[in-house]
Design a protein around this motif. Structure first.
Motif, PDB file in Angstrom:
ATOM      1  N   TYR A  60       0.835  -1.200   0.000  1.00 48.85           N
ATOM      2  CA  TYR A  60       0.000   0.000   0.000  1.00 48.85           C
ATOM      3  C   TYR A  60       0.870   1.251   0.000  1.00 48.85           C
ATOM      4  O   TYR A  60       0.564   2.228  -0.680  1.00 48.85           O
ATOM      5  CB  TYR A  60      -0.924  -0.001   1.214  1.00 48.85           C
ATOM      6  N   LEU A  61       1.952   1.235   0.744  1.00 51.12           N
ATOM      7  CA  LEU A  61       2.805   2.411   0.858  1.00 51.12           C
ATOM      8  C   LEU A  61       3.792   2.558  -0.290  1.00 51.12           C
ATOM      9  O   LEU A  61       4.270   3.656  -0.559  1.00 51.12           O
ATOM     10  CB  LEU A  61       3.584   2.353   2.181  1.00 51.12           C
ATOM     11  N   TRP A  62       4.100   1.472  -0.973  1.00 50.25           N
ATOM     12  CA  TRP A  62       5.065   1.530  -2.069  1.00 50.25           C
ATOM     13  C   TRP A  62       4.455   2.277  -3.249  1.00 50.25           C
ATOM     14  O   TRP A  62       3.336   1.992  -3.635  1.00 50.25           O
ATOM     15  CB  TRP A  62       5.439   0.108  -2.489  1.00 50.25           C
ATOM     16  N   PRO A  63       5.168   3.239  -3.838  1.00 45.10           N
ATOM     17  CA  PRO A  63       4.598   3.996  -4.960  1.00 45.10           C
ATOM     18  C   PRO A  63       4.224   3.086  -6.129  1.00 45.10           C
ATOM     19  O   PRO A  63       4.900   2.114  -6.416  1.00 45.10           O
ATOM     20  CB  PRO A  63       5.724   4.935  -5.377  1.00 45.10           C
ATOM     21  N   VAL A  64       3.134   3.446  -6.787  1.00 46.71           N
ATOM     22  CA  VAL A  64       2.651   2.670  -7.923  1.00 46.71           C
ATOM     23  C   VAL A  64       3.574   2.905  -9.110  1.00 46.71           C
ATOM     24  O   VAL A  64       3.912   4.027  -9.447  1.00 46.71           O
ATOM     25  CB  VAL A  64       1.212   3.094  -8.281  1.00 46.71           C
ATOM     26  N   MET A  65       3.997   1.833  -9.731  1.00 46.86           N
ATOM     27  CA  MET A  65       4.860   1.929 -10.903  1.00 46.86           C
ATOM     28  C   MET A  65       4.004   1.833 -12.154  1.00 46.86           C
ATOM     29  O   MET A  65       3.129   0.984 -12.247  1.00 46.86           O
ATOM     30  CB  MET A  65       5.892   0.792 -10.925  1.00 46.86           C
ATOM     31  N   ARG A  66       4.271   2.682 -13.104  1.00 47.89           N
ATOM     32  CA  ARG A  66       3.556   2.612 -14.371  1.00 47.89           C
ATOM     33  C   ARG A  66       4.109   1.487 -15.207  1.00 47.89           C
ATOM     34  O   ARG A  66       5.268   1.135 -15.113  1.00 47.89           O
ATOM     35  CB  ARG A  66       3.721   3.915 -15.132  1.00 47.89           C
ATOM     36  N   ARG A  67       3.285   0.986 -16.069  1.00 49.79           N
ATOM     37  CA  ARG A  67       3.712  -0.091 -16.952  1.00 49.79           C
ATOM     38  C   ARG A  67       4.448   0.447 -18.163  1.00 49.79           C
ATOM     39  O   ARG A  67       4.880  -0.287 -18.999  1.00 49.79           O
ATOM     40  CB  ARG A  67       2.497  -0.892 -17.392  1.00 49.79           C
ATOM     41  N   GLY A  68       4.556   1.729 -18.278  1.00 48.10           N
ATOM     42  CA  GLY A  68       5.199   2.363 -19.409  1.00 48.10           C
ATOM     43  C   GLY A  68       4.438   3.608 -19.786  1.00 48.10           C
ATOM     44  O   GLY A  68       3.304   3.807 -19.359  1.00 48.10           O
ATOM     45  N   PRO A  69       5.050   4.475 -20.555  1.00 44.32           N
ATOM     46  CA  PRO A  69       4.375   5.711 -20.894  1.00 44.32           C
ATOM     47  C   PRO A  69       3.198   5.472 -21.840  1.00 44.32           C
ATOM     48  O   PRO A  69       3.260   4.626 -22.718  1.00 44.32           O
ATOM     49  CB  PRO A  69       5.470   6.539 -21.570  1.00 44.32           C
ATOM     50  N   MET A  70       2.133   6.217 -21.607  1.00 40.92           N
ATOM     51  CA  MET A  70       0.998   6.161 -22.511  1.00 40.92           C
ATOM     52  C   MET A  70       1.349   7.035 -23.714  1.00 40.92           C
ATOM     53  O   MET A  70       1.872   8.128 -23.564  1.00 40.92           O
ATOM     54  CB  MET A  70      -0.259   6.703 -21.832  1.00 40.92           C
ATOM     55  N   THR A  71       1.077   6.558 -24.887  1.00 38.78           N
ATOM     56  CA  THR A  71       1.374   7.321 -26.091  1.00 38.78           C
ATOM     57  C   THR A  71       0.233   7.186 -27.076  1.00 38.78           C
ATOM     58  O   THR A  71      -0.572   6.262 -26.992  1.00 38.78           O
ATOM     59  CB  THR A  71       2.671   6.835 -26.765  1.00 38.78           C
ATOM     60  N   GLY A  72       0.200   8.114 -28.029  1.00 32.25           N
ATOM     61  CA  GLY A  72      -0.791   8.045 -29.091  1.00 32.25           C
ATOM     62  C   GLY A  72      -1.866   9.095 -28.948  1.00 32.25           C
ATOM     63  O   GLY A  72      -1.862   9.920 -28.045  1.00 32.25           O
ATOM     64  N   VAL A  73      -2.812   9.054 -29.864  1.00 34.41           N
ATOM     65  CA  VAL A  73      -3.967   9.952 -29.848  1.00 34.41           C
ATOM     66  C   VAL A  73      -5.191   9.106 -29.548  1.00 34.41           C
ATOM     67  O   VAL A  73      -5.468   8.128 -30.241  1.00 34.41           O
ATOM     68  CB  VAL A  73      -4.110  10.684 -31.202  1.00 34.41           C
ATOM     69  N   ILE A  74      -5.923   9.487 -28.523  1.00 35.87           N
ATOM     70  CA  ILE A  74      -7.069   8.721 -28.059  1.00 35.87           C
ATOM     71  C   ILE A  74      -8.345   9.522 -28.324  1.00 35.87           C
ATOM     72  O   ILE A  74      -8.419  10.703 -27.986  1.00 35.87           O
ATOM     73  CB  ILE A  74      -6.972   8.432 -26.547  1.00 35.87           C
ATOM     74  N   GLU A  75      -9.333   8.873 -28.923  1.00 34.58           N
ATOM     75  CA  GLU A  75     -10.626   9.516 -29.124  1.00 34.58           C
ATOM     76  C   GLU A  75     -11.450   9.389 -27.850  1.00 34.58           C
ATOM     77  O   GLU A  75     -11.683   8.288 -27.346  1.00 34.58           O
ATOM     78  CB  GLU A  75     -11.380   8.857 -30.284  1.00 34.58           C
ATOM     79  N   VAL A  76     -11.860  10.535 -27.308  1.00 36.40           N
ATOM     80  CA  VAL A  76     -12.641  10.559 -26.069  1.00 36.40           C
ATOM     81  C   VAL A  76     -14.127  10.454 -26.363  1.00 36.40           C
ATOM     82  O   VAL A  76     -14.858   9.801 -25.636  1.00 36.40           O
ATOM     83  CB  VAL A  76     -12.321  11.842 -25.262  1.00 36.40           C
TER      84      VAL A  76
END
Length: 141
Positions: A32-48
């Protein structure tokens, strides 16, 4: 050959049980206390989606690639930020009455520029570029 006594056997069982109990209490607290690690940078163009689906002073949370971002519509247009708090990785939400981004875990607040207003977050929220093309909102990550 050296035989183990009943006392030694029971002592081994009790110590193993104590160790297992402590590990069961400490390991979840550490994760719980350990910082969350990302799986990698998000990239691209996303349609919302269509711009009229997000009313002024409201937001839409979008999950993409194992992470999330928040698209906020203001009177002047759209803004997009990472929805992952920079403190411990909780998912933030838009508080329309206060017009702030809120981290519900530790009472962290961010302004409309992603800057920390109050609370424990050490850094501002990363922001993303938003474009509206033919009435459809796109976010460049």
């Amino acid at each position: 050959m050296n035989k183990a006594s009943r006392r030694d056997f029971l002592d081994w069982i009790i110590r193993g049980g104590i160790f297992t109990t402590l590990a069961g209490m400490v390991l979840p607290a550490l994760t719980y206390l350990w910082p969350v690690m990302r799986r990698g940078p998000m990239t691209g163009v996303i349609e919302v989606g269509p711009e009229d689906t997000i009313p002024v002073w409201s937001a839409k949370k979008v999950v993409h690639g194992g992470s999330a971002f928040l698209v906020i519509r203001t009177a002047n247009g759209f803004k997009a930020f990472s929805a992952v708090c920079t403190h411990l990785g909780c998912i933030v939400s838009w508080e329309s009455t206060k017009r702030q981004v809120e981290c519900p875990c530790h009472a962290g607040f961010f302004d409309l520029e992603g800057r920390v207003v109050s609370g424990p977050p050490p850094r501002p929220l990363p922001s993303y570029t938003v474009n509206v093309v033919n009435g459809t909102v796109f976010v460049k990550l």
